[in-house]
Design a protein around this motif. Structure first.
Motif, PDB file in Angstrom:
ATOM      1  N   SER A 145     -20.468  17.958 -59.578  1.00 28.35           N
ATOM      2  CA  SER A 145     -19.469  17.892 -60.765  1.00 28.35           C
ATOM      3  C   SER A 145     -19.607  16.545 -61.454  1.00 28.35           C
ATOM      4  O   SER A 145     -19.730  15.525 -60.871  1.00 28.35           O
ATOM      5  CB  SER A 145     -18.122  18.474 -60.431  1.00 28.35           C
ATOM      6  N   PRO A 146     -19.072  16.719 -62.570  1.00 27.80           N
ATOM      7  CA  PRO A 146     -18.926  15.367 -63.326  1.00 27.80           C
ATOM      8  C   PRO A 146     -17.826  14.277 -62.744  1.00 27.80           C
ATOM      9  O   PRO A 146     -17.131  14.918 -62.171  1.00 27.80           O
ATOM     10  CB  PRO A 146     -18.638  15.700 -64.896  1.00 27.80           C
ATOM     11  N   SER A 147     -17.987  12.974 -63.192  1.00 29.47           N
ATOM     12  CA  SER A 147     -17.200  12.312 -62.567  1.00 29.47           C
ATOM     13  C   SER A 147     -16.207  11.660 -63.642  1.00 29.47           C
ATOM     14  O   SER A 147     -16.776  10.670 -64.569  1.00 29.47           O
ATOM     15  CB  SER A 147     -17.745  10.906 -61.770  1.00 29.47           C
ATOM     16  N   ALA A 148     -15.091  12.130 -64.036  1.00 32.96           N
ATOM     17  CA  ALA A 148     -14.194  11.780 -64.906  1.00 32.96           C
ATOM     18  C   ALA A 148     -13.722  10.252 -64.722  1.00 32.96           C
ATOM     19  O   ALA A 148     -13.482  10.001 -63.636  1.00 32.96           O
ATOM     20  CB  ALA A 148     -12.927  12.819 -64.919  1.00 32.96           C
ATOM     21  N   GLN A 149     -13.543   9.680 -65.810  1.00 35.82           N
ATOM     22  CA  GLN A 149     -13.104   8.250 -65.866  1.00 35.82           C
ATOM     23  C   GLN A 149     -12.231   8.056 -67.077  1.00 35.82           C
ATOM     24  O   GLN A 149     -12.568   8.562 -68.312  1.00 35.82           O
ATOM     25  CB  GLN A 149     -14.376   7.322 -66.171  1.00 35.82           C
ATOM     26  N   ALA A 150     -11.045   8.020 -66.966  1.00 34.66           N
ATOM     27  CA  ALA A 150      -9.875   7.632 -67.908  1.00 34.66           C
ATOM     28  C   ALA A 150      -9.204   6.281 -67.864  1.00 34.66           C
ATOM     29  O   ALA A 150      -8.563   6.312 -66.699  1.00 34.66           O
ATOM     30  CB  ALA A 150      -8.955   8.768 -67.679  1.00 34.66           C
TER      31      ALA A 150
END
Length: 571
Positions: free
Chosen positions: A259-264
């Motif tokens: 899955s994608p690695s979210a970065q906020a």
């Protein structure tokens, strides 16, 4: 016997043919021609030499007779060793090579045969003229890979398609069509030479290309993955051309393995909203969380420690009023999601303790995102100004009795009521007795319900801490002097932050008392009773003892009157 007059003249009629053995002819693969020479007689054919010009586009050529005799090749021509062919005999030679992978036509092959001798011609030419063109075959290998690692929602994502020509022919009219995955914005696709692939109806279609045998061409699809993406998109490409004898179309899929690695990246701020801050009144702080991207922030949780001295605390989200439960002195807000570029705010409210002497420091901790730089953000609202003190003290003063007379004891009662929201710490109430002491004496008996008193003539000072809504009392007495008749006893109260502060004294008549001492007539001294001496008995001859007794009584009476007047004058 006839003797020959010369040598015989042989004659060998030769028949020469040239044929293309390979069918179909495939560029990049082996191609063969065969030349056949037949001797139709009548003589044995001698010195038969075959020469064969290797056609252009034929690589690695070789030529051999049917018995394996090799025909050397020089300057592009194969020349076979001379042979003899019996009458009725047939010999063949085969020319072989690899047709150029890029060939678009089947070559013509020509052989020249000499010898025999053939009475009709000194040389025979045979041509193999093709009737059809070559059939290209290009076996393609197609792969599709995700180049981006890690995949971050809101950031650029790239896929690459690679097409390799396994041959044997040059691949022609190779067209790559790539469907842009859902959730990918601003897509573009280019070939490895920079050629752009137009995108229409969500599909990038690249201009047709040729791929030499053994070479690989690549194309890259790029775009921005949706900031809220929770899965990595699947990307599929379709490749046609070649032609590939195995399949007219190749499909390659880049299936993600993770899955994608979210970065906020979150920005957190904490500010004090209340100004001025007053003890006993409401105080509020606000925490704001901004998502600077690139991904949508998820599971953002705000925890806010309620400062000591803040009562009845509550915390809510500004946008929708969602409550943040408070337990063990900490408000914990339900997890939220924050779009890229958006800001969410929460407000902590409570009542500042009435005894507060300083503005509390408030600290919030924010987790979630996730933020690649830090797992938790801490924001502190540090006060920049002192607490504002607002006092509202109501003072009243009463005297009893209101009309005393000389010698009476007058009781003064002072009451202080705190009408402000905060505790009045160190309130100082001053009672000025300047207008009292000329006509009365302070009894030194000040008694306060709380706090302490001090007397330094002519002022009585009462110092106390008084909570909101509380009332405290001070009492003391004075004794009216004997000569104070007709005088007015006046005293005044003062205290900062009260109805009796400077400028407000006597504003409502409660800050002072004015008591007039009644005039009373002074009593006249009563004469001492005179005792008549007894009459001497009839016939008594000496009156002196009776006169002496009378004189003693008169002297005692006069002394008594003088003493009483002296005591009054001392008073």
């Amino acid at each position: 016997m006839a003797s020959p007059s010369g040598t015989p003249v042989p004659q060998a009629h030769l028949t020469v043919s040239k044929v293309l053995l390979t069918n179909p002819v495939v560029p990049g693969q082996r191609i063969q021609w065969q030349v056949s020479v037949a001797n139709d007689g009548p003589s044995r054919a001698r010195n038969v030499v075959v020469t064969d010009r290797v056609p252009a586009g034929v690589l690695d050529a070789s030529m051999a007779a049917q018995d394996g005799a090799v025909c050397p090749i020089a300057n592009g021509t194969a020349t076979c060793p001379a042979v003899e062919i019996p009458v009725g005999g047939l010999l063949t030679w085969t020319l072989s090579g690899t047709l150029d992978a890029g060939a678009t036509a089947t070559p013509t092959n020509t052989a020249l045969v000499t010898g025999g001798p053939d009475a009709s011609t000194s040389s025979h030419t045979a041509v193999a003229s093709p009737s059809t063109g070559p059939v290209a075959e290009a076996r393609l290998s197609v792969s599709k890979v995700l180049l981006t690692d890690p995949v971050v929602p809101g950031q650029r994502v790239e896929w690459q398609v690679a097409v390799t020509n396994r041959g044997p022919s040059v691949a022609r009219d190779v067209v790559v069509a790539d469907r842009v995955p859902a959730g990918v914005a601003d897509p573009s696709m280019t070939a490895d030479d920079g050629t752009a692939c137009p995108i229409a109806s969500g599909t990038a279609t690249c201009p047709a290309v040729e791929i030499p045998v053994g070479e690989t061409r690549t194309w890259t699809l790029a775009g921005t993955l949706d900031a809220g993406a929770t899965v990595t998109p699947v990307n599929t490409v379709v490749v046609t051309g070649g032609p590939d004898p195995g399949t007219p179309t190749h499909t390659a899929v880049a299936s993600p393995s993770s899955s994608p690695s979210a970065q906020a990246r979150l920005s957190v701020a904490k500010v004090l909203l209340t100004s001025p801050v007053v003890a006993g009144q409401q105080i509020r702080w606000r925490v704001t969380v901004t998502n600077d991207g690139p991904s949508r922030a998820r599971n953002v949780v705000v925890t806010d420690r309620v400062p000591a001295g803040v009562n009845d605390a509550s915390m809510t989200a500004d946008a929708d009023g969602t409550s943040c439960p408070v337990a063990d002195g900490t408000a914990t807000c339900p997890a939220v999601e924050i779009p890229v570029g958006a800001t969410v705010a929460w407000t902590l409210s409570g009542t500042l303790d009435p005894n507060a002497t300083a503005v509390p420091v408030n600290t919030a901790v924010v987790t979630g995102g996730p933020d690649p730089s830090v797992t938790a953000h801490t924001a502190v609202a540090t006060p920049t100004e002192p607490i504002t003190v607002l006092h509202d003290l109501l003072l009243t003063k009463q005297a009893s009795p209101e009309n005393p007379k000389v010698g009476d004891t007058v009781t003064y009662t002072v009451t202080a009521t705190n009408r402000a929201s905060g505790t009045y710490l160190g309130a100082v109430v001053t009672d000025d007795l300047s207008g009292v002491l000329d006509g009365a004496a302070y009894g030194g008996d000040a008694r306060a319900g709380s706090g302490g008193t001090a007397y330094a003539a002519p002022r009585l000072t009462w110092t106390l801490d008084i909570r909101p809504g509380a009332t405290e009392t001070l009492t003391y007495t004075v004794t009216v002097k004997p000569d104070a008749g007709g005088r007015t006893l006046v005293n005044r109260l003062t205290a900062d932050g009260s109805n009796c502060s400077d400028g407000n004294a006597n504003a409502n008549g409660n800050c002072s008392t004015s008591t007039t001492v009644r005039n009373t007539p002074s009593p006249s001294p009563s004469p001492s009773p005179t005792t008549k001496p007894p009459l001497p008995p009839t016939g008594s001859g000496n009156p002196v003892p009776a006169l002496l007794v009378t004189l003693v009584f008169l002297v005692l009476g006069s002394s008594l009157i003088a003493a009483r007047r002296s005591r009054r004058s001392r008073r």
